[in-house]
Design an enzyme around this catalytic site. Structure first.
Site, PDB file in Angstrom:
ATOM      1  N   ILE A 171       0.846  -1.195   0.000  1.00 34.55           N
ATOM      2  CA  ILE A 171       0.000   0.000   0.000  1.00 34.55           C
ATOM      3  C   ILE A 171       0.885   1.249   0.000  1.00 34.55           C
ATOM      4  O   ILE A 171       1.652   1.462   0.931  1.00 34.55           O
ATOM      5  CB  ILE A 171      -0.898   0.031   1.257  1.00 34.55           C
ATOM      6  CG1 ILE A 171      -1.783  -1.216   1.313  1.00 34.55           C
ATOM      7  CG2 ILE A 171      -1.743   1.299   1.283  1.00 34.55           C
ATOM      8  CD1 ILE A 171      -2.590  -1.335   2.602  1.00 34.55           C
ATOM      9  N   GLY A 172       0.771   2.047  -1.039  1.00 34.99           N
ATOM     10  CA  GLY A 172       1.590   3.264  -1.130  1.00 34.99           C
ATOM     11  C   GLY A 172       0.780   4.507  -0.806  1.00 34.99           C
ATOM     12  O   GLY A 172       0.509   5.326  -1.682  1.00 34.99           O
ATOM     13  N   GLU A 192     -12.299  -1.905   3.370  1.00 33.27           N
ATOM     14  CA  GLU A 192     -11.384  -2.833   4.032  1.00 33.27           C
ATOM     15  C   GLU A 192     -11.382  -2.660   5.535  1.00 33.27           C
ATOM     16  O   GLU A 192     -10.604  -3.253   6.229  1.00 33.27           O
ATOM     17  CB  GLU A 192      -9.967  -2.704   3.459  1.00 33.27           C
ATOM     18  CG  GLU A 192      -9.366  -1.329   3.533  1.00 33.27           C
ATOM     19  CD  GLU A 192      -8.362  -1.142   4.662  1.00 33.27           C
ATOM     20  OE1 GLU A 192      -8.460  -1.882   5.651  1.00 33.27           O
ATOM     21  OE2 GLU A 192      -7.521  -0.247   4.548  1.00 33.27           O
TER      22      GLU A 192
END
Lengths: 352, 372
Positions: free
Chosen positions: B126-127, B242
């Site tokens: 995850i960036g 999420e």
């Protein structure tokens, strides 16, 4: 919710909005609101969850729970929990017929019954019976020479008592009261155990209802109350506290619904479900009342403000029919007996 | 009632699926852990899940998915997490990267990446966060500048879990000055020239976090994800979906099960009450989480409810650590399993209420949802 259940909820909400405003709740403090009971009865709402063939209004336990939870969310001063959630089940379980009217259940056996010619004679008393004075019929667990029995008593001598929420919690004396054979049914100790769980379930549903309202009152109040030139809801700390309160209400509500379903479906894991929901709802009651009072300030600490109708009930109900610590321990014992390998499977099986 | 999602029932198929997963787990050789979706990176295990069809469960078959329901996926992942299985390798790719690719990506991106993710062979990082952008995610400064048909990326991403093992990272970058409208997502190949991945050790000394420095990294134009300027919208929908899953409740499940094991013989009041209280929490929050899963499955918008579940669940994960510590610490074999899990859990617990939106940010989301 099914469409029918949503319709039911709408009907109940409307009736309570019309007939159970905070002035009515305040006026009934220390007693009960017979007029409101009359409205509920005429609308058929005091017979929900009882089959039509037995003289009820039909519907199941989940429907009855909807009515009870909404009554709690209006702090309705009526014996809805024993009438809808305890007495009908207990009568069926013991083989007694349905009986209309407000009910009370005296669950701790402090009364004895002796058989004589043509009936039984009762002796002893039951203390702090919720709504005892209101009931047209009191279901009393009694000890007899042959064991436990359930008695459907028409009368008792009432010594009025009131709990900290302003609800009737009366001492009922049965000395010398005579009941005919058909009103006495032998029961097992298992039933006593089941009754304890049913009470825990009923309390959970009521806690969830009062929590719904405490969240709503608090949410509204922080948006209206102005300090430092702005609504206090604009302060981060206040937002955070309301968010925690919302979580407490939501999780108690979800737990109550799931426990009702587990019982309604006769799940073999209904006991852990009910105990878990009961423990979690009591915990929510403690957390939510603290936040709600803190955010309402001194105003919410007064008799005049509506908040106390709900917080006093939450404080009383969380200790009803057993202590929070006792329920935790009981649940822990169930889990310890099942063993670690069954811990997670129990979480799943006891759920929906 | 302010929040009123109906109860969710798991589908009929859930029971047999659950039994299959439990059977599978008994045949696997792993050491059950806590916080395994961050710290137990095991590509072999991920590939076996892929073979069983337990990755990409809800995705279309033409992209290697299995077209099962979100509730069936719920069952599989809660079983894996409760067992403390090593699921970190595929976790991000399966939970959010592939769903983002399917939702916003081009046909080419989907075909190239999604089937490999479903096989458990392709992993994503995850960036999002940067040294100066955490909770205030919209302030990210990693810059993407056009270069012919492609883009050049410059900047630094941090707390990038597993980047040193992953193949790709979806980076949120600035393509314009507008705070929200100037953000765009890119699929960055972590093997591309100019990408430097440096460890940031956790307080335990473990290496899960990384600093990913993008130094004039060329990204072909066909690796832009979604639409230029839609990065914020895409990333917030990714986060909302999420937040409420079982991994926000079960990170410390194995430790709680150790307490249950201890209680089998130590039947004192404190142990039993602690066990009962924690069960009540886990069971109740799971019921709320199930409602959110059911609503997501129906396509409802549940941002507030999801935030509530994450807040309750992650605080519960921490509560388990502390409550079990009070009962167990010092009472169990210091070289045994319970002591090891407890130590690991204590040292990992600060992260539970930080990742995926801090407690405080969740509070803001909930308050806004309540109209405050």
């Amino acid at each position: 919710m099914s469409d029918e259940r949503e319709l039911l909820a709408g009907t109940v909400t409307e009736l309570l909005t019309d007939h159970c405003g905070s002035d009515r709740v305040a006026a009934a403090d220390g007693g009960w609101d017979e007029a409101l009971w009359g409205h509920l009865e005429r609308a058929g709402l005091t017979g929900i969850g009882i089959g039509e063939e037995a003289g009820g209004s039909g519907g199941d336990l989940a429907d009855a729970a909807v009515v009870a939870r909404l009554c709690a969310s209006f702090a309705a001063p009526v014996p809805i929990a024993p009438t809808l959630l305890l007495a009908p089940w207990l009568r069926t379980a013991a083989g007694l017929g349905h009986r209309a009217g407000p009910a009370a259940v005296a669950g701790e056996p402090g009364v004895t019954a002796v058989r004589g010619a043509g009936g039984w004679t009762l002796r002893g008393m039951a203390r702090a019976v919720p709504w005892g004075r209101c009931a047209t019929g009191v279901l009393v667990l009694v000890s007899t020479a042959e064991g436990l029995a359930l008695v459907d008593a028409d009368e008792a001598v009432v010594e009025p008592g009131v709990n900290a929420a302003g609800e009737p919690a009366d001492t009922l004396r049965f000395d010398g009261i005579r009941v005919p054979d058909e009103m006495v049914r032998p029961v097992t100790t298992d039933l006593l155990e089941e009754l304890r769980l049913r009470r825990a379930l009923a309390t959970t549903v009521m806690l969830a209802g009062a929590l719904d309202r405490v969240l709503e009152l608090t949410r509204r109040y922080v948006g209206e109350r102005v300090q430092f030139g702005k609504p206090i809801s604009s302060f981060q700390l206040v937002k955070q506290k309301v968010a925690v309160l919302a979580g407490e209400a939501a999780v108690a509500g979800a737990a109550a619904d799931a426990a009702v379903l587990a019982v309604a479906e006769g799940s073999t894991d209904a006991a852990p479900a009910v105990l878990a929901a009961r423990v979690r709802a009591a915990r929510s009651a403690t957390a939510a009342t603290a936040i709600a009072h803190q955010l309402h300030g001194a105003l919410g600490f007064t008799r005049e403000h509506r908040l106390q109708h709900f917080t006093r009930r939450l404080w009383v109900w969380r200790d009803e029919g057993g202590t929070e610590g006792g329920f935790q321990e009981e649940l822990g014992r169930v889990l310890a007996e099942r063993g670690a390998a069954d811990f997670w499977p129990t979480v799943v099986r006891a759920g929906t | 009632m302010v929040l009123a999602l109906p109860p969710t029932r798991l589908p009929e198929s859930a029971e047999s699926l659950r039994a299959e997963v439990r059977q599978f787990l008994t045949e696997q050789d792993f050491v059950p852990g806590v916080d395994t979706w961050l710290s137990s990176f095991d590509p072999e295990f991920s590939r076996r899940l892929g073979e069983r069809g337990w990755l990409g469960m809800t995705w279309p078959k033409r992209y290697g998915g299995h077209e099962r329901s979100a509730l069936e996926r719920f069952v599989v992942i809660e079983e894996l997490l409760a067992a403390g299985a090593p699921v970190a390798a595929h976790w991000v790719a399966d939970r959010q990267s592939a769903p983002s690719l399917l939702r916003f990506g081009t046909e080419g991106q989907r075909q190239k990446l999604v089937p490999a993710i479903a096989r458990g062979e392709c992993y994503f990082a995850i960036g999002m966060s940067e040294p100066d952008s955490g909770s205030d995610l919209a302030s990210v400064r990693t810059k993407a500048t056009r270069d012919g048909d492609g883009w050049r990326l410059d900047g630094t991403k941090v707390w990038t879990s597993g980047a040193h093992h992953c193949h790709y990272m979806i980076a949120l970058c600035r393509t314009g000055p507008d705070r929200h409208g100037g953000l765009t997502q890119f699929v960055v190949d972590l093997a591309a020239p100019g990408v430097q991945i440096r460890p940031i050790e956790l307080l335990t000394g473990e290496h899960h976090f990384n600093e990913v420095v993008l130094d004039n990294v060329y990204v072909p134009g066909d690796q832009l994800l979604g639409t230029e300027g839609d990065g914020w919208k895409q990333v917030t929908s990714e986060l909302a979906n999420e937040r409420s899953g079982p991994e926000r409740i079960l990170s410390t499940a194995q430790l709680l099960i150790e307490l249950a094991r201890y209680a089998e013989t130590a039947r004192d009041t404190r142990t039993l009450a602690t066990l009962g209280g924690l069960f009540a929490q886990m069971w109740s929050i799971r019921q709320l989480s199930l409602r959110v899963a059911g609503a997501l499955d129906r396509g409802a918008s549940v941002e507030v409810e999801a935030a509530l579940v994450k807040d309750l669940g992650t605080r519960f994960e921490q509560e388990v650590v502390d409550a079990v510590r009070v009962v167990l610490a010092g009472n169990v074999d210091p070289d045994g399993r319970a002591a090891a899990l407890l130590t690991h859990a204590v040292l990992h617990s600060p992260g539970f209420t930080l990742r995926g939106g801090t407690t405080e940010i969740l509070g803001v989301i909930v308050a806004r949802g309540l109209g405050l």
